[in-house]
Design a protein around this motif. Structure first.
Motif, short mmCIF file in Angstrom:
data_model
loop_
_atom_site.label_atom_id
_atom_site.label_comp_id
_atom_site.label_asym_id
_atom_site.label_seq_id
_atom_site.Cartn_x
_atom_site.Cartn_y
_atom_site.Cartn_z
N UNK A 69 2.11 -0.72 12.00
CA UNK A 69 1.93 -1.32 10.70
C UNK A 69 0.65 -0.88 10.02
N UNK A 70 0.66 -1.06 8.70
CA UNK A 70 -0.52 -0.75 7.88
C UNK A 70 -0.45 -1.58 6.61
N UNK A 71 -1.61 -2.00 6.12
CA UNK A 71 -1.69 -2.73 4.86
C UNK A 71 -2.34 -1.84 3.81
N UNK A 72 -1.69 -1.74 2.67
CA UNK A 72 -2.17 -0.95 1.54
C UNK A 72 -2.67 -1.91 0.47
N UNK A 73 -3.76 -1.55 -0.20
CA UNK A 73 -4.37 -2.41 -1.21
C UNK A 73 -4.33 -1.73 -2.58
N UNK A 74 -4.14 -2.55 -3.61
CA UNK A 74 -3.99 -2.06 -4.98
C UNK A 74 -4.85 -2.88 -5.93
N UNK A 134 0.76 -2.23 -9.78
CA UNK A 134 0.60 -1.11 -8.85
C UNK A 134 1.27 -1.42 -7.50
N UNK A 135 1.10 -2.66 -7.06
CA UNK A 135 1.72 -3.06 -5.78
C UNK A 135 3.23 -2.90 -5.86
N UNK A 167 8.50 -5.41 4.93
CA UNK A 167 7.44 -5.42 3.93
C UNK A 167 6.97 -6.84 3.67
N UNK A 168 5.66 -7.02 3.59
CA UNK A 168 5.07 -8.28 3.16
C UNK A 168 4.24 -7.96 1.92
N UNK A 169 4.62 -8.56 0.80
CA UNK A 169 4.04 -8.21 -0.48
C UNK A 169 3.26 -9.38 -1.06
N UNK A 181 -1.93 -8.00 -4.66
CA UNK A 181 -2.58 -6.69 -4.65
C UNK A 181 -2.55 -6.00 -3.29
N UNK A 182 -1.53 -6.30 -2.50
CA UNK A 182 -1.40 -5.61 -1.22
C UNK A 182 0.05 -5.61 -0.74
N UNK A 183 0.32 -4.67 0.15
CA UNK A 183 1.64 -4.58 0.77
C UNK A 183 1.45 -4.16 2.23
N UNK A 184 1.96 -4.98 3.12
CA UNK A 184 1.92 -4.65 4.54
C UNK A 184 3.27 -4.02 4.90
#
Length: 103
Positions: A36-41, A46-47, A67-69, A72-75
């Protein structure tokens, strides 16, 4: 590289194989049978654009993440349910999600 069709009957990657492939991913973490990885926006728009791009990729590859949304982030988490563990497809898709993020 494209994902291969998910078929049961093959063993999941060994810890050594999974750990070796983890070296090729930036910022991903391994949690037993998933990565897993969490992305930040900067904002929700943008998310959601990123989430929609992942949905397109998942449909194209026929390999779908959890996906966990939030605002401003998505895991993103990958595992191969058919084998109850990690497969090559998980690592291919993780690398492709990283490429989407860089666009």
């Amino acid at each position: 590289k494209r994902c291969k069709p998910c078929e049961g009957g093959m063993p999941p990657f060994t810890n050594a194989k999974a750990d070796s492939l983890m070296q090729q991913l930036d910022g991903w973490q391994r949690f037993d049978r998933l990565i897993g990885k969490t992305y930040h926006f900067k904002d929700f728009c943008e998310t959601m654009a990123f989430v929609n791009a992942i949905a397109w990729l998942a449909h194209r590859e026929d390999h779908h993440p959890e996906l966990s949304v939030s605002y401003n982030s998505c895991q993103v988490e990958y595992t191969t349910h058919a084998i109850h563990g990690l497969s090559e497809n998980d690592f291919i898709c993780a690398a492709k999600v990283d490429m989407l993020f860089k666009i």
